[in-house]
Design a protein around this motif. Structure first.
Motif, PDB file in Angstrom:
ATOM      1  N   ILE A 163      -7.504  -3.303  -5.603  1.00 35.01           N
ATOM      2  CA  ILE A 163      -7.393  -1.857  -5.851  1.00 35.01           C
ATOM      3  C   ILE A 163      -5.943  -1.457  -6.095  1.00 35.01           C
ATOM      4  O   ILE A 163      -5.631  -0.738  -7.057  1.00 35.01           O
ATOM      5  N   CYS A 164      -5.044  -1.925  -5.238  1.00 36.89           N
ATOM      6  CA  CYS A 164      -3.631  -1.539  -5.367  1.00 36.89           C
ATOM      7  C   CYS A 164      -3.015  -2.086  -6.647  1.00 36.89           C
ATOM      8  O   CYS A 164      -2.239  -1.389  -7.323  1.00 36.89           O
ATOM      9  N   THR A 165      -3.353  -3.333  -7.002  1.00 35.17           N
ATOM     10  CA  THR A 165      -2.814  -3.901  -8.234  1.00 35.17           C
ATOM     11  C   THR A 165      -3.380  -3.190  -9.452  1.00 35.17           C
ATOM     12  O   THR A 165      -2.659  -2.919 -10.427  1.00 35.17           O
ATOM     13  N   PHE A 166      -4.670  -2.886  -9.419  1.00 37.09           N
ATOM     14  CA  PHE A 166      -5.295  -2.142 -10.519  1.00 37.09           C
ATOM     15  C   PHE A 166      -4.591  -0.804 -10.727  1.00 37.09           C
ATOM     16  O   PHE A 166      -4.234  -0.446 -11.869  1.00 37.09           O
ATOM     17  N   LEU A 167      -4.379  -0.057  -9.666  1.00 37.46           N
ATOM     18  CA  LEU A 167      -3.751   1.266  -9.786  1.00 37.46           C
ATOM     19  C   LEU A 167      -2.298   1.162 -10.238  1.00 37.46           C
ATOM     20  O   LEU A 167      -1.811   1.994 -11.008  1.00 37.46           O
ATOM     21  N   PHE A 168      -1.617   0.121  -9.759  1.00 39.35           N
ATOM     22  CA  PHE A 168      -0.233  -0.105 -10.195  1.00 39.35           C
ATOM     23  C   PHE A 168      -0.163  -0.378 -11.692  1.00 39.35           C
ATOM     24  O   PHE A 168       0.621   0.245 -12.422  1.00 39.35           O
ATOM     25  N   VAL A 169      -0.985  -1.310 -12.172  1.00 37.46           N
ATOM     26  CA  VAL A 169      -0.962  -1.652 -13.595  1.00 37.46           C
ATOM     27  C   VAL A 169      -1.449  -0.478 -14.435  1.00 37.46           C
ATOM     28  O   VAL A 169      -0.892  -0.195 -15.504  1.00 37.46           O
ATOM     29  N   GLY A 207       0.229  -5.569   0.244  1.00 38.38           N
ATOM     30  CA  GLY A 207       0.672  -4.827  -0.928  1.00 38.38           C
ATOM     31  C   GLY A 207       1.551  -5.640  -1.848  1.00 38.38           C
ATOM     32  O   GLY A 207       2.587  -5.170  -2.298  1.00 38.38           O
ATOM     33  N   HIS A 208       1.119  -6.855  -2.181  1.00 40.25           N
ATOM     34  CA  HIS A 208       1.943  -7.719  -3.027  1.00 40.25           C
ATOM     35  C   HIS A 208       2.028  -7.192  -4.460  1.00 40.25           C
ATOM     36  O   HIS A 208       3.113  -7.131  -5.029  1.00 40.25           O
ATOM     37  N   LEU A 209       0.901  -6.935  -5.095  1.00 41.06           N
ATOM     38  CA  LEU A 209       0.795  -6.427  -6.472  1.00 41.06           C
ATOM     39  C   LEU A 209       1.288  -7.409  -7.525  1.00 41.06           C
ATOM     40  O   LEU A 209       1.279  -7.079  -8.718  1.00 41.06           O
ATOM     41  N   ASN A 210       1.704  -8.592  -7.129  1.00 44.05           N
ATOM     42  CA  ASN A 210       2.544  -9.412  -7.996  1.00 44.05           C
ATOM     43  C   ASN A 210       2.467 -10.877  -7.573  1.00 44.05           C
ATOM     44  O   ASN A 210       2.795 -11.205  -6.425  1.00 44.05           O
ATOM     45  N   PRO A 211       2.051 -11.791  -8.458  1.00 39.28           N
ATOM     46  CA  PRO A 211       2.033 -13.209  -8.103  1.00 39.28           C
ATOM     47  C   PRO A 211       3.391 -13.745  -7.654  1.00 39.28           C
ATOM     48  O   PRO A 211       3.451 -14.652  -6.805  1.00 39.28           O
ATOM     49  N   ALA A 212       4.478 -13.210  -8.208  1.00 35.13           N
ATOM     50  CA  ALA A 212       5.806 -13.677  -7.802  1.00 35.13           C
ATOM     51  C   ALA A 212       6.098 -13.311  -6.352  1.00 35.13           C
ATOM     52  O   ALA A 212       6.727 -14.085  -5.626  1.00 35.13           O
ATOM     53  N   VAL A 213       5.637 -12.141  -5.920  1.00 37.74           N
ATOM     54  CA  VAL A 213       5.799 -11.739  -4.522  1.00 37.74           C
ATOM     55  C   VAL A 213       4.946 -12.641  -3.638  1.00 37.74           C
ATOM     56  O   VAL A 213       5.400 -13.119  -2.583  1.00 37.74           O
ATOM     57  N   THR A 214       3.724 -12.896  -4.055  1.00 33.46           N
ATOM     58  CA  THR A 214       2.836 -13.767  -3.291  1.00 33.46           C
ATOM     59  C   THR A 214       3.444 -15.159  -3.134  1.00 33.46           C
ATOM     60  O   THR A 214       3.453 -15.728  -2.039  1.00 33.46           O
ATOM     61  N   ILE A 215       3.978 -15.718  -4.221  1.00 37.16           N
ATOM     62  CA  ILE A 215       4.591 -17.041  -4.161  1.00 37.16           C
ATOM     63  C   ILE A 215       5.856 -17.010  -3.307  1.00 37.16           C
ATOM     64  O   ILE A 215       6.109 -17.926  -2.508  1.00 37.16           O
ATOM     65  N   GLY A 216       6.650 -15.951  -3.450  1.00 32.25           N
ATOM     66  CA  GLY A 216       7.853 -15.832  -2.644  1.00 32.25           C
ATOM     67  C   GLY A 216       7.560 -15.785  -1.155  1.00 32.25           C
ATOM     68  O   GLY A 216       8.290 -16.355  -0.339  1.00 32.25           O
ATOM     69  N   LEU A 217       6.468 -15.115  -0.773  1.00 29.26           N
ATOM     70  CA  LEU A 217       6.078 -15.054   0.635  1.00 29.26           C
ATOM     71  C   LEU A 217       5.436 -16.358   1.093  1.00 29.26           C
ATOM     72  O   LEU A 217       5.566 -16.748   2.256  1.00 29.26           O
ATOM     73  N   ALA A 218       4.749 -17.054   0.185  1.00 30.75           N
ATOM     74  CA  ALA A 218       4.173 -18.357   0.530  1.00 30.75           C
ATOM     75  C   ALA A 218       5.278 -19.368   0.824  1.00 30.75           C
ATOM     76  O   ALA A 218       5.149 -20.195   1.741  1.00 30.75           O
ATOM     77  N   ALA A 270       6.196   1.851  -5.072  1.00 30.01           N
ATOM     78  CA  ALA A 270       6.443   2.321  -3.711  1.00 30.01           C
ATOM     79  C   ALA A 270       5.159   2.776  -3.039  1.00 30.01           C
ATOM     80  O   ALA A 270       4.890   2.443  -1.876  1.00 30.01           O
ATOM     81  N   VAL A 271       4.349   3.532  -3.765  1.00 31.91           N
ATOM     82  CA  VAL A 271       3.120   4.070  -3.179  1.00 31.91           C
ATOM     83  C   VAL A 271       2.090   2.978  -2.944  1.00 31.91           C
ATOM     84  O   VAL A 271       1.454   2.914  -1.880  1.00 31.91           O
ATOM     85  N   MET A 272       1.899   2.088  -3.918  1.00 31.96           N
ATOM     86  CA  MET A 272       0.864   1.063  -3.778  1.00 31.96           C
ATOM     87  C   MET A 272       1.226  -0.002  -2.739  1.00 31.96           C
ATOM     88  O   MET A 272       0.351  -0.536  -2.066  1.00 31.96           O
ATOM     89  N   ILE A 273       2.506  -0.322  -2.590  1.00 35.23           N
ATOM     90  CA  ILE A 273       2.903  -1.222  -1.502  1.00 35.23           C
ATOM     91  C   ILE A 273       2.582  -0.567  -0.168  1.00 35.23           C
ATOM     92  O   ILE A 273       2.027  -1.195   0.737  1.00 35.23           O
ATOM     93  N   SER A 274       2.916   0.717  -0.038  1.00 32.49           N
ATOM     94  CA  SER A 274       2.618   1.439   1.199  1.00 32.49           C
ATOM     95  C   SER A 274       1.114   1.464   1.467  1.00 32.49           C
ATOM     96  O   SER A 274       0.669   1.286   2.600  1.00 32.49           O
ATOM     97  N   ALA A 275       0.324   1.671   0.406  1.00 29.53           N
ATOM     98  CA  ALA A 275      -1.128   1.767   0.566  1.00 29.53           C
ATOM     99  C   ALA A 275      -1.742   0.449   1.007  1.00 29.53           C
ATOM    100  O   ALA A 275      -2.699   0.423   1.795  1.00 29.53           O
ATOM    101  N   GLY A 276      -1.218  -0.665   0.509  1.00 30.38           N
ATOM    102  CA  GLY A 276      -1.811  -1.962   0.820  1.00 30.38           C
ATOM    103  C   GLY A 276      -1.128  -2.735   1.925  1.00 30.38           C
ATOM    104  O   GLY A 276      -1.622  -3.789   2.331  1.00 30.38           O
TER     105      GLY A 276
END
Length: 248
Positions: free
Chosen positions: A26-32, A77-88, A65-71
């Motif tokens: 949901i958050c990624t959809f709304l962001f994009v 609230g990653h919204l981003n494969p690069a964020v997901t990989i960075g946290l992994a 800012a809003v979608m990270i806060s929401a998720g």
């Protein structure tokens, strides 16, 4: 050294993971939808390229800012494969769950762009492309630096337990750096920092020129920022992930 947790297929059926995937979608959809929609609006209504760039940067800053806060409390609230990989890389999410997140983000981005094309009467969803005169290597370096900046901010303002007086401001500050990076890199590499944000428009428009740049650059930049911040700046106080298989 940070531990990289592998995880396993059992995670896919855990209720908290399912909730996280729904929230991330949901958050990624709304962001994009908002980010690509803003780019389409500027192409339709604004003749001045500088004004258009500013509008796109502000729209992305606000919606990030809003979608990270929401998720944040559900999926992170990653919204981003690069964020997901960075946290992994820092051991904050398992590799298996990361794969689920990335698939989720790509599907959300694709759906948002398909819907945008339908709702705008067939307007093109503008894909990220390199500026005239820019080579692929230059584009990759741009995206490495911009995404490194993004992930460094995520770690410093959201992940780091020592964030102190800026506690709670992480999503807003992350939005600010996204907007600033688009202003800096938009006219050159496109300022993507996000493979999912680039994937949806490319899929719907059918324009894949130099698309690999928007995977290689962000993945390197995000992974490098996660590795450096986790290993050199964060005190090892976070609870290790409860998984059986780990690599060091």
């Amino acid at each position: 050294m940070a531990k990289i947790a592998l995880g396993d297929a059992r995670e896919a059926t855990q209720p908290d993971v399912i909730r996280a995937l729904v929230a991330e979608f949901i958050c990624t959809f709304l962001f994009v939808f908002a980010g690509v929609g803003a780019a389409m609006t500027t192409g339709k209504l604004v003749g001045d390229s500088l004004v258009g760039l500013f509008i796109v940067a502000v729209a992305h800053a606000l919606v990030v800012a809003v979608m990270i806060s929401a998720g944040l409390n559900t999926s992170g609230g990653h919204l981003n494969p690069a964020v997901t990989i960075g946290l992994a890389v820092g051991g904050y999410i398992t590799i298996f769950r990361s794969v689920l997140y990335i698939i989720d983000q790509l599907l959300a981005s694709s759906l948002a762009c398909i819907l945008l094309k339908y709702l705008t009467g067939g307007m093109e969803t503008p894909p990220h492309t390199l500026a005239v005169g820019m080579g692929p290597l230059q584009g990759v370096i741009w995206e490495i630096i911009l995404t490194f900046s993004l992930l460094f901010t995520v770690y410093a303002t959201i992940v780091d337990p020592k964030k102190g007086s800026i506690d709670g401001l992480g999503p807003t500050l992350t939005g600010f750096v996204v907007g600033a990076n688009i202003l800096a890199g938009g006219p050159f590499s496109g300022g993507s920092m996000n493979p999912a944000r680039s994937f949806g428009p490319a899929l719907v428009s059918g324009v894949w020129t130099d698309h690999w740049v928007y995977w290689v650059g962000p993945i390197i930049g995000g992974g490098l920022a996660g590795f450096l911040f986790e290993n050199f700046f964060i005190s090892k106080t976070h609870v290790p992930l409860p998984v059986e298989d780990e690599i060091f």
